[in-house]
Design an enzyme around this catalytic site. Structure first.
Site, mmCIF file in Angstrom:
data_model
loop_
_atom_site.group_PDB
_atom_site.id
_atom_site.type_symbol
_atom_site.label_atom_id
_atom_site.label_comp_id
_atom_site.label_asym_id
_atom_site.label_seq_id
_atom_site.Cartn_x
_atom_site.Cartn_y
_atom_site.Cartn_z
ATOM 1 N N GLY A 27 37.880 54.270 37.789
ATOM 2 C CA GLY A 27 38.132 54.116 39.219
ATOM 3 C C GLY A 27 39.610 53.993 39.526
ATOM 4 N N ASP A 56 37.611 38.023 50.300
ATOM 5 C CA ASP A 56 37.353 39.468 50.322
ATOM 6 C C ASP A 56 35.967 39.765 49.744
ATOM 7 O OD1 ASP A 56 37.892 42.125 50.769
ATOM 8 O OD2 ASP A 56 39.071 42.404 48.940
#
Length: 405
Positions: free
Chosen positions: A67, A190
């Site tokens: 990623g 988050d």
């Protein structure tokens, strides 16, 4: 290719590096943007120019790309000393301060949480090293490999929602992990489905990822002295749900200033009040809803106009939660832009009408729905101190096994 200060295996390595294919892959047109190149703030020379099969950190052979993000690329590496797989997070070379490293080191230094069950639901840093190139240094994190995110799994579900039993299991694990973080005085800020990853119980999944890169190499494009690879995704995994990504986390009980992704912001953050760990419980309420219901509670309505976006966001909260109490309104001068002293809305956009949590909820029925809404009412509160803490939310009757009607 830029040089690395740790690009060669050391004598302690017991396995020779494998040779990775230099052909047999899709060659992407150089004019096409690939992966991290699509990020709005992408600067080519800030990213480490990884080559598939490269040995970094003296004994980690890079065997697949997993990623990328605004501050790093992520790779699967195999330790040549013992064959164990690790995730290698390679940061850009312009990071002046790595908050995630600070948080990881803080968590490792806290001793009163050693036996906390939530540790297994929070990612740990197992080591780090530095790669040096002509453009600067790249800090590399060594992390336990994890499988797909809860968001990826959700996108594979019919109508993008989970059955209740999966939602309650996910929330149980998130709340135990949050209790551990909050006990250690860490606020995540988050928390959403893309930062919740499923752990891997069987390393054979990772061996298959490596073998896949040998037999069917990932597509890539060449950009002068570097390649940009297309990521592979680890779709297996059946272990614990793991809270990840601490780049925006804060250490301590009280904070000020902006935080949280726009759709997930708690009201005290929008209104520039002091904030703390209750912001994470606000996002747990939004997470619970988004895993169970097809439509999010709060969307970004005017991304090009922050002032109007805040107004739309707060108007939607007012519609669903009722007007904020006077005590809340007194905590920030910002509140006077949106409410009178008695809580009457006066913002620049209208408050939505004929909406409520009950009317928007489409999945649950009867007592099951009532208990779910009761849990949400304990998480989505104007006053942060009135929100359930993680341990209280974990004990809520909706999560503790009330059967559906």
């Amino acid at each position: 290719m830029a040089s690395s200060s740790h690009s060669q295996p050391i004598a302690a390595a017991s396995q020779p590096p494998r040779v990775f294919p230099t052909s047999g892959f899709q060659v992407i047109d150089p004019s096409d943007k690939v992966e991290e190149e699509n990020l709005p703030c992408y600067i080519r020379d800030e990213y480490y120019p990884m080559r598939m099969g490269e040995v970094i950190g003296e004994h980690y052979q890079v065997v697949a790309k997993l990623g990328y993000g605004t501050t790093s690329t992520v790779w699967l590496g195999r330790d040549l000393r013992d064959g164990k797989y690790w995730t290698l997070k390679v940061h850009i070379n312009t990071m002046q301060y790595n908050q995630e490293r600070v948080v990881y080191h803080h968590l490792a230094s806290v001793t009163n949480t050693d036996d906390h069950p939530g540790r297994q639901n929070v990612r740990e840093l197992h080591g780090s090293f530095t790669l040096t190139t002509q453009h600067g240094d790249h800090e590399v994190f060594v992390l336990t490999p994890l499988a797909m995110s809860l968001m990826t799994l959700q996108e594979m579900q019919p109508k993008r929602v989970f059955q209740k039993v999966l939602v309650t299991s996910a929330l149980d694990q998130v709340l135990v992990g949050l209790d551990y973080l909050h006990t250690a005085e860490v606020v995540h800020t988050d928390l959403h489905a893309d930062n919740l990853l499923i752990s891997i119980k069987d390393d054979s999944i990772l061996a298959k990822v490596e073998e896949g890169e040998i037999l069917a190499p990932a597509a890539r494009k060449q950009d002068d002295d570097r390649f940009i690879y297309v990521s592979r995704y680890i779709l297996g995994g059946a272990g614990a749900l793991t809270i990840c990504d601490f780049g925006q986390a804060r250490i301590g009980s009280e904070h000020t200033g902006p935080a949280m992704p726009l759709p997930y912001r708690a009201p005290e953050v929008i209104l520039k009040m002091d904030w703390g760990s209750p912001v994470d419980l606000w996002t747990v309420g939004l997470l619970a809803w988004s895993l169970l219901e097809p439509e999010a509670l709060f969307d970004v309505y005017a991304a090009d106009s922050p002032e109007l976006n805040d107004a739309h966001h707060l108007a939607a909260m007012t519609a669903l939660l009722g007007p904020p109490p006077p005590e809340f309104l007194k905590r920030s001068e910002e509140t006077s832009k949106y409410w009178s002293e008695d809580g009457t809305w006066k913002g620049p956009v209208p408050v939505p009408t004929d909406v409520s949590l009950e009317s928007l909820g489409t999945v649950l029925t009867g007592e099951d729905k009532e208990l779910f809404l009761d849990l949400l009412s304990g998480l989505l509160c104007w006053l942060p101190e009135e929100r359930l803490i993680a341990a209280q939310a974990y004990s809520h009757s909706w999560l503790r096994g009330v059967s559906e009607e």
